[in-house]
Write an enzyme that holds these catalytic residues in place. Structure first.
Site, PDB file in Angstrom:
ATOM      1  N   GLU A  24       0.848  -1.197   0.000  1.00  0.00           N
ATOM      2  CA  GLU A  24       0.000   0.000   0.000  1.00  0.00           C
ATOM      3  C   GLU A  24       0.877   1.238   0.000  1.00  0.00           C
ATOM      4  OE1 GLU A  24      -2.452   3.130   0.395  1.00  0.00           O
ATOM      5  OE2 GLU A  24      -3.066   1.116  -0.240  1.00  0.00           O
ATOM      6  N   GLN A  25       0.564   2.200  -0.887  1.00  0.00           N
ATOM      7  CA  GLN A  25       1.413   3.382  -1.019  1.00  0.00           C
ATOM      8  C   GLN A  25       1.355   4.305   0.194  1.00  0.00           C
ATOM      9  OE1 GLN A  25       0.274   5.760  -4.377  1.00  0.00           O
ATOM     10  NE2 GLN A  25      -1.848   5.986  -3.711  1.00  0.00           N
ATOM     11  N   ARG A  98     -17.311   3.329   5.297  1.00  0.00           N
ATOM     12  CA  ARG A  98     -16.268   2.670   4.506  1.00  0.00           C
ATOM     13  C   ARG A  98     -15.051   2.312   5.366  1.00  0.00           C
ATOM     14  NH1 ARG A  98     -16.869   3.044  -1.173  1.00  0.00           N
ATOM     15  NH2 ARG A  98     -14.700   2.389  -1.327  1.00  0.00           N
ATOM     16  N   TYR A 204     -28.457   7.851   4.420  1.00  0.00           N
ATOM     17  CA  TYR A 204     -28.743   6.620   5.155  1.00  0.00           C
ATOM     18  C   TYR A 204     -27.876   6.571   6.409  1.00  0.00           C
ATOM     19  CZ  TYR A 204     -24.797   5.104   2.134  1.00  0.00           C
ATOM     20  OH  TYR A 204     -23.608   5.013   1.447  1.00  0.00           O
ATOM     21  N   ASP A 282     -11.331  -0.829  -9.000  1.00  0.00           N
ATOM     22  CA  ASP A 282     -11.343   0.430  -9.742  1.00  0.00           C
ATOM     23  C   ASP A 282     -10.204   0.541 -10.745  1.00  0.00           C
ATOM     24  OD1 ASP A 282     -13.601   1.269  -8.459  1.00  0.00           O
ATOM     25  OD2 ASP A 282     -12.626   2.782  -7.203  1.00  0.00           O
TER      26      ASP A 282
END
Length: 332
Positions: A24-25, A98, A204, A282
């Site tokens: 992970e960067q 998230r 929501y 993505d």
């Protein structure tokens, strides 16, 4: 990449007996954004990973999808969710923060498998190995490389060249409001969409009902800001939705901080895989937030990738089959 797609793929691969590492960067794992809908296709995978109870404790199960008119709040469409979703699809739907979902997945990954502060700068194929180089000087020799590095994917760029994303003509104000500040609105526990001319507003509950997530989408001709995600002006958001139903104005009145996102898209790629290198999430199929499937499809990618690598001993063949299975499903 150490996002939801990359980490969930790593968990599936580890569970199947593969020796997998995540690079992970960023120096600290974080998830940009606020709310996420974990639909049944994604919840099924999380269940198989043994994290369903954790997901249920972190999320909120919506009772319905409710679409209403922008001015008077009149119902346009109401579809039951809740246990009806489980009855039809076998698994529930959850509205979550998230960061909660990402942290849940990262906590399930053995810490020695996660390497933060590793920004990929390039890779090369050497026989039956892929040699990777990172900005910090580190190198790794691997049997297969999975680019789960987002819409700005370095892996995709090296495989296929630059493919600039396209601005869709939509921008979104996003943010979280403490639920306590909205008690006077008596909001239903639903996935609420308020539809109006040139705009719509989604809200929501997330984080075990502690917060309300909102996404206020407006149409505009161009995107001139320096980045896709900038701090937004709350007063501009309120002005854009002036005169809208109290379910919208009441939420925006309570907002203290918002960010504005340009919504960008790419045309579907003709292929994802080259030899021992492929893409996920993505990096190969960025999705707009209208179908609540961006993270869900990335999670599906990881399951399919694992199954193909289990079935085929030849890695390029496995990655080609993975591409053949996933490309039609994600290129809608």
């Amino acid at each position: 990449g150490g996002g939801i797609g990359g980490v969930s793929a790593a968990l599936n691969l580890l569970r199947a007996g593969f020796d997998v590492h995540v690079y992970e960067q960023s120096r600290a794992l974080r998830e940009v954004g606020a709310g996420i809908n974990v639909t049944p296709n994604a919840a099924r995978v999380i269940h198989e990973l043994g994290l369903d109870d954790k997901l249920a404790s972190l999320g909120v199960m919506p009772m319905a999808v409710h679409q209403q008119r922008w001015d008077d709040g009149r119902t346009l469409l109401r579809t039951p969710l809740g246990i009806e979703v489980e009855r039809h699809f076998g698994f529930r739907q959850y509205q979550s923060h998230r960061a909660d979902v990402l942290n849940m997945l990262v906590e399930a990954l053995p810490p020695e498998r996660m390497h933060v502060g590793h920004r990929l700068t390039g890779f090369s194929e050497r026989g039956d190995k892929i040699e990777t180089q990172f900005e910090n000087g580190a190198r790794a020799s691997v049997d297969a490389l999975i680019g789960a590095d987002g819409i700005h994917s370095t892996v995709q760029h090296q495989l296929f060249g630059a493919t600039p994303p396209r601005f869709t003509g939509c921008a979104a104000y996003r943010g979280l409001v403490p639920a306590e500040k909205l008690k006077h609105l008596d909001l239903e526990v639903v996935l609420q969409l308020t539809m109006g001319p040139g705009k719509h507003f989604v809200r929501y509950f997330v984080a075990s009902m502690r917060y309300v997530n909102f996404v206020a989408i407006i149409e505009q001709d161009s995107w001139t800001k320096e980045s896709w995600t900038d701090r937004g002006d709350v007063n501009e958001a309120r002005a854009a939705f002036a005169g809208w139903h109290k379910d919208v104005s009441g939420v925006l009145d309570a907002v203290e901080e918002t960010f504005i996102w340009g919504l960008f898209d790419r045309a579907p790629l003709a292929r994802w895989s080259v030899g021992r290198v492929t893409l996920l999430g993505d990096a190969c199929h960025p999705m707009l937030p209208f179908a609540a499937q961006g993270a869900a499809q990335a999670i599906e990618d990881g399951v399919t990738l694992t199954a193909c690598l289990q079935k085929y001993d030849d890695i390029p063949e496995a990655l080609a089959h993975y591409q053949a299975l996933r490309l039609p499903r994600t290129a809608y």
